[in-house]
Design a protein around this motif. Structure first.
Motif, PDB file in Angstrom:
ATOM      1  N   HIS A  34       0.763  -1.022  -0.134  1.00  0.00           N
ATOM      2  CA  HIS A  34       0.068  -0.032  -0.022  1.00  0.00           C
ATOM      3  C   HIS A  34       0.682   1.219   0.000  1.00  0.00           C
ATOM      4  N   ALA A  35       1.951   1.266   0.909  1.00  0.00           N
ATOM      5  CA  ALA A  35       2.899   2.544   0.695  1.00  0.00           C
ATOM      6  C   ALA A  35       3.501   2.702  -0.628  1.00  0.00           C
ATOM      7  N   ALA A  66       2.278   1.691  -3.645  1.00  0.00           N
ATOM      8  CA  ALA A  66       1.104   2.037  -4.388  1.00  0.00           C
ATOM      9  C   ALA A  66       0.874   3.568  -4.266  1.00  0.00           C
ATOM     10  N   ASN A  67       0.879   4.037  -2.821  1.00  0.00           N
ATOM     11  CA  ASN A  67       0.832   5.428  -2.704  1.00  0.00           C
ATOM     12  C   ASN A  67       1.906   6.366  -3.552  1.00  0.00           C
ATOM     13  N   PHE A  68       3.108   5.747  -3.074  1.00  0.00           N
ATOM     14  CA  PHE A  68       4.255   6.320  -3.839  1.00  0.00           C
ATOM     15  C   PHE A  68       4.386   6.439  -5.200  1.00  0.00           C
ATOM     16  N   THR A  97       1.572   6.621  -6.929  1.00  0.00           N
ATOM     17  CA  THR A  97       0.501   7.655  -7.371  1.00  0.00           C
ATOM     18  C   THR A  97       1.123   8.955  -7.118  1.00  0.00           C
ATOM     19  N   LEU A  98       2.009   9.106  -5.987  1.00  0.00           N
ATOM     20  CA  LEU A  98       2.539  10.593  -5.848  1.00  0.00           C
ATOM     21  C   LEU A  98       3.503  10.930  -6.903  1.00  0.00           C
ATOM     22  N   CYS A 110      -0.556  17.076  -1.601  1.00  0.00           N
ATOM     23  CA  CYS A 110      -1.769  16.381  -2.161  1.00  0.00           C
ATOM     24  C   CYS A 110      -1.672  15.967  -3.577  1.00  0.00           C
ATOM     25  N   THR A 141      -6.069  14.641  -2.851  1.00  0.00           N
ATOM     26  CA  THR A 141      -5.905  13.311  -1.960  1.00  0.00           C
ATOM     27  C   THR A 141      -4.543  13.573  -1.162  1.00  0.00           C
ATOM     28  N   PHE A 171      -1.351  12.948   1.036  1.00  0.00           N
ATOM     29  CA  PHE A 171      -0.372  11.840   1.200  1.00  0.00           C
ATOM     30  C   PHE A 171       0.608  12.202   2.157  1.00  0.00           C
TER      31      PHE A 171
END
Length: 84
Positions: A6-7, A9-11, A13-14, A41, A53, A55
Motif C-alpha cells: 500500500h505504501a 502504491a501510494n508512492f 501515485t504521488l 496532495c 488526496t 499523502f
C-alpha cells in the motif's frame, strides 16, 4: 524490512501526480492538534469537481531530528543516535 504494497502504491501515485503537474502543497490544520500542516496532495477530478488526496505533511523543524533511518547492517533495525 520491505516496504508494504500500500505504501509503494501510494508512492507510485504521488510520482505520477508530480509528473503530470497534479501535485500541490496545501495548508491544512492537524485534526488532533489544530496546528497548521503543509500537506502534499495529488489533485484529481471527479464529476467535474477537484479532489485533493493527501499523502503526508512536511516535517516541522529539522526533518533529520524527526526520523530514524534504516540500519544498513541490520535489515530489521534502525540507526538510533544519542538521546538528549
Amino acid at each position: 524490512m520491505p516496504i508494504p504494497d500500500h505504501a509503494r502504491a501510494n508512492f507510485d501515485t504521488l510520482l505520477r501526480a508530480a509528473a503530470d503537474a497534479n501535485l500541490v502543497l496545501m495548508e491544512c490544520l492537524d485534526a488532533a492538534t489544530r496546528e497548521p500542516r503543509y500537506v502534499l496532495c495529488a489533485v484529481g477530478r471527479s464529476d467535474g469537481e477537484y479532489v485533493f488526496t493527501p499523502f503526508g505533511h512536511l516535517a516541522d523543524g529539522n526533518p533529520y531530528d524527526a526520523y530514524l533511518p534504516p540500519d544498513p547492517k541490520d535489515p530489521a533495525g534502525f540507526i538510533v543516535g544519542p538521546t538528549i
